[in-house]
Design an enzyme around this catalytic site. Sequence first.
Site, PDB file in Angstrom:
ATOM      1  N   GLU A 129       8.269 -24.048  12.848  1.00 22.24           N
ATOM      2  CA  GLU A 129       7.962 -24.315  14.262  1.00 22.24           C
ATOM      3  C   GLU A 129       6.777 -25.278  14.400  1.00 22.24           C
ATOM      4  O   GLU A 129       6.738 -26.096  15.324  1.00 22.24           O
ATOM      5  CB  GLU A 129       7.669 -22.987  14.976  1.00 22.24           C
ATOM      6  CG  GLU A 129       8.915 -22.103  15.055  1.00 22.24           C
ATOM      7  CD  GLU A 129       8.598 -20.674  15.469  1.00 22.24           C
ATOM      8  OE1 GLU A 129       7.874 -19.968  14.724  1.00 22.24           O
ATOM      9  OE2 GLU A 129       9.055 -20.254  16.539  1.00 22.24           O
TER      10      GLU A 129
ATOM     11  N   GLY B  87       7.053 -19.646  11.662  1.00 25.37           N
ATOM     12  CA  GLY B  87       5.996 -20.385  12.367  1.00 25.37           C
ATOM     13  C   GLY B  87       5.638 -21.702  11.685  1.00 25.37           C
ATOM     14  O   GLY B  87       5.087 -22.603  12.329  1.00 25.37           O
TER      15      GLY B  87
ATOM     16  N   ALA C 141       4.206 -17.285  10.616  1.00 21.54           N
ATOM     17  CA  ALA C 141       3.166 -16.447  11.201  1.00 21.54           C
ATOM     18  C   ALA C 141       2.822 -15.385  10.156  1.00 21.54           C
ATOM     19  O   ALA C 141       3.623 -15.110   9.251  1.00 21.54           O
ATOM     20  CB  ALA C 141       3.686 -15.813  12.469  1.00 21.54           C
TER      21      ALA C 141
ATOM     22  N   GLU D 109      13.033 -15.202  10.769  1.00 26.54           N
ATOM     23  CA  GLU D 109      12.450 -14.076  11.517  1.00 26.54           C
ATOM     24  C   GLU D 109      13.394 -12.896  11.679  1.00 26.54           C
ATOM     25  O   GLU D 109      12.957 -11.746  11.737  1.00 26.54           O
ATOM     26  CB  GLU D 109      11.986 -14.546  12.912  1.00 26.54           C
ATOM     27  CG  GLU D 109      10.687 -15.340  12.901  1.00 26.54           C
ATOM     28  CD  GLU D 109      10.872 -16.835  12.714  1.00 26.54           C
ATOM     29  OE1 GLU D 109      11.966 -17.252  12.273  1.00 26.54           O
ATOM     30  OE2 GLU D 109       9.929 -17.581  13.008  1.00 26.54           O
TER      31      GLU D 109
HETATM   32  N1  CAA Z   1       2.689 -13.807   6.154  1.00 22.17           N
HETATM   33  C1  CAA Z   1       1.778 -13.185   5.381  1.00 22.17           C
HETATM   34  N2  CAA Z   1       1.725 -13.344   4.050  1.00 22.17           N
HETATM   35  C2  CAA Z   1       2.626 -14.148   3.492  1.00 22.17           C
HETATM   36  C3  CAA Z   1       3.608 -14.814   4.233  1.00 22.17           C
HETATM   37  C4  CAA Z   1       3.612 -14.631   5.631  1.00 22.17           C
HETATM   38  N3  CAA Z   1       4.478 -15.257   6.432  1.00 22.17           N
HETATM   39  N4  CAA Z   1       4.374 -15.543   3.389  1.00 22.17           N
HETATM   40  C5  CAA Z   1       3.886 -15.321   2.154  1.00 22.17           C
HETATM   41  N5  CAA Z   1       2.830 -14.489   2.215  1.00 22.17           N
HETATM   42  C6  CAA Z   1       2.015 -13.982   1.107  1.00 22.17           C
HETATM   43  C7  CAA Z   1       2.758 -12.934   0.322  1.00 22.17           C
HETATM   44  O1  CAA Z   1       2.638 -11.678   0.956  1.00 22.17           O
HETATM   45  C8  CAA Z   1       2.042 -12.996  -0.994  1.00 22.17           C
HETATM   46  O2  CAA Z   1       0.810 -12.323  -0.867  1.00 22.17           O
HETATM   47  P1  CAA Z   1       0.255 -11.381  -2.099  1.00 22.17           P
HETATM   48  O3  CAA Z   1       0.025 -12.373  -3.223  1.00 22.17           O
HETATM   49  O4  CAA Z   1      -1.015 -10.822  -1.536  1.00 22.17           O
HETATM   50  O5  CAA Z   1       1.328 -10.417  -2.390  1.00 22.17           O
HETATM   51  C9  CAA Z   1       1.718 -14.487  -1.136  1.00 22.17           C
HETATM   52  O6  CAA Z   1       1.800 -15.036   0.162  1.00 22.17           O
HETATM   53  C10 CAA Z   1       2.696 -15.216  -2.010  1.00 22.17           C
HETATM   54  O7  CAA Z   1       3.988 -14.949  -1.523  1.00 22.17           O
HETATM   55  P2  CAA Z   1       5.190 -14.409  -2.444  1.00 22.17           P
HETATM   56  O8  CAA Z   1       4.660 -13.605  -3.583  1.00 22.17           O
HETATM   57  O9  CAA Z   1       6.191 -13.765  -1.546  1.00 22.17           O
HETATM   58  O10 CAA Z   1       5.745 -15.796  -3.020  1.00 22.17           O
HETATM   59  P3  CAA Z   1       7.232 -16.130  -3.473  1.00 22.17           P
HETATM   60  O11 CAA Z   1       7.170 -17.474  -4.138  1.00 22.17           O
HETATM   61  O12 CAA Z   1       7.836 -15.005  -4.224  1.00 22.17           O
HETATM   62  O13 CAA Z   1       8.063 -16.272  -2.099  1.00 22.17           O
HETATM   63  C11 CAA Z   1       8.418 -17.011   0.159  1.00 22.17           C
HETATM   64  C12 CAA Z   1       7.740 -17.275  -1.192  1.00 22.17           C
HETATM   65  C13 CAA Z   1       9.943 -17.131   0.013  1.00 22.17           C
HETATM   66  C14 CAA Z   1       7.921 -18.072   1.137  1.00 22.17           C
HETATM   67  C15 CAA Z   1       8.055 -15.585   0.647  1.00 22.17           C
HETATM   68  O14 CAA Z   1       6.635 -15.439   0.571  1.00 22.17           O
HETATM   69  C16 CAA Z   1       8.478 -15.292   2.057  1.00 22.17           C
HETATM   70  O15 CAA Z   1       9.642 -15.045   2.298  1.00 22.17           O
HETATM   71  N6  CAA Z   1       7.513 -15.321   3.017  1.00 22.17           N
HETATM   72  C17 CAA Z   1       7.750 -14.949   4.363  1.00 22.17           C
HETATM   73  C18 CAA Z   1       8.497 -16.046   5.110  1.00 22.17           C
HETATM   74  C19 CAA Z   1       8.810 -15.598   6.525  1.00 22.17           C
HETATM   75  O16 CAA Z   1       9.518 -14.645   6.731  1.00 22.17           O
HETATM   76  N7  CAA Z   1       8.261 -16.310   7.532  1.00 22.17           N
HETATM   77  C20 CAA Z   1       8.439 -15.993   8.916  1.00 22.17           C
HETATM   78  C21 CAA Z   1       7.306 -15.149   9.405  1.00 22.17           C
HETATM   79  S1  CAA Z   1       7.576 -14.485  11.001  1.00 22.17           S
HETATM   80  C22 CAA Z   1       7.177 -15.726  12.053  1.00 22.17           C
HETATM   81  O17 CAA Z   1       6.825 -16.826  11.666  1.00 22.17           O
HETATM   82  C23 CAA Z   1       7.289 -15.345  13.508  1.00 22.17           C
HETATM   83  C24 CAA Z   1       7.035 -16.436  14.483  1.00 22.17           C
HETATM   84  O18 CAA Z   1       7.808 -17.342  14.648  1.00 22.17           O
HETATM   85  C25 CAA Z   1       5.885 -16.347  15.359  1.00 22.17           C
END
Ligand code: CAA
Length: 257
Positions: A114, A111, A66, A134
């Site tokens: 999921e 998400g 998400a 999460e």
């Molecule tokens: N939401 C919004 N933006 C996201 C994102 C997310 N889930 N995942 C990645 N991005 C964005 C980053 O913010 C970044 O944007 P900018 O270039 O503008 O800074 C871009 O995508 C590239 O990401 P990274 O620079 O972080 O890339 P990386 O290769 O260093 O890392 C990653 C990759 C490990 C996937 C890391 O991006 C990460 O940990 N992302 C979040 C994963 C996460 O926590 N997901 C769960 C979300 S909560 C959820 O899903 C709740 C639910 O069940 C409803």
Amino acid sequence: MIFETIIYEVKNDIGYIVINRPKALNALNVQALKELSEVLDMVAADENAKVVIITGAGGKSFVAGADISAMQNMSAVEAYEYARLGQTTYDKIQELPKMVIAAIDGFALGGGCELALACDIRIASAKSKIGIPEVTLGVLPGFAGTQRLPRLIGVSNAKEMLATARKISAGEAREIGLVNCVVEENPMAKAEELAAEICKNSMSAIALGKKAMNEGMEMELKKGIEHEASLFAIAFTTPDQREGMTAFLEKRPANFK
Ligand code: CAA
């Protein structure tokens, strides 16, 4: 219809749904979820799409979850609505009377994991990382991960994934039954191969079989078995039953429409 965050096209009986926000690693914001929901309605009505493949654009990520920037300042009410939007959209995948394959090439997190869980079959490339991180954000999965994950891999494995937030490798995911198959690279090619194999069979029978399994999983065994008999009976109202059995007895391949 033109969508900003989702690409939909049909080729060779396959409906392709591509989540297309590569700059955010295909994270699903409200717009993307709404567009995905609309595309799923289209795919349900599209007779040319016999099997559906869902994947992510950009070559790095299936879906990274998400959208965290969209969630940062949400109120509890907004969070509930967002979760329900994700959940009802993913329910459409589960309830689609067609097989849906997730082709995972990269991150399937939160998400995104999921989303893959709502699909019927998951194919992952070796580089893929899958997880529900999460709890590192102070929340829990909200797009049905706490429900579908333990049903698929068992409560104990699911709780470990939840609490450690670990991003597991495709190989580990295969070991615990989270993905059906791991390929070195190009999960799309494997998904297409599988789709072609599925397309040879009766679509109405597959739809009924999927329904029997989905609905039966929510029932006690005796009820589920009885439910199967009702759906088995419905299969006998379809042209495919006549064609399939006649073809067998005439010693020729079935020609399903
Ligand atoms: N939401 C919004 N933006 C996201 C994102 C997310 N889930 N995942 C990645 N991005 C964005 C980053 O913010 C970044 O944007 P900018 O270039 O503008 O800074 C871009 O995508 C590239 O990401 P990274 O620079 O972080 O890339 P990386 O290769 O260093 O890392 C990653 C990759 C490990 C996937 C890391 O991006 C990460 O940990 N992302 C979040 C994963 C996460 O926590 N997901 C769960 C979300 S909560 C959820 O899903 C709740 C639910 O069940 C409803």
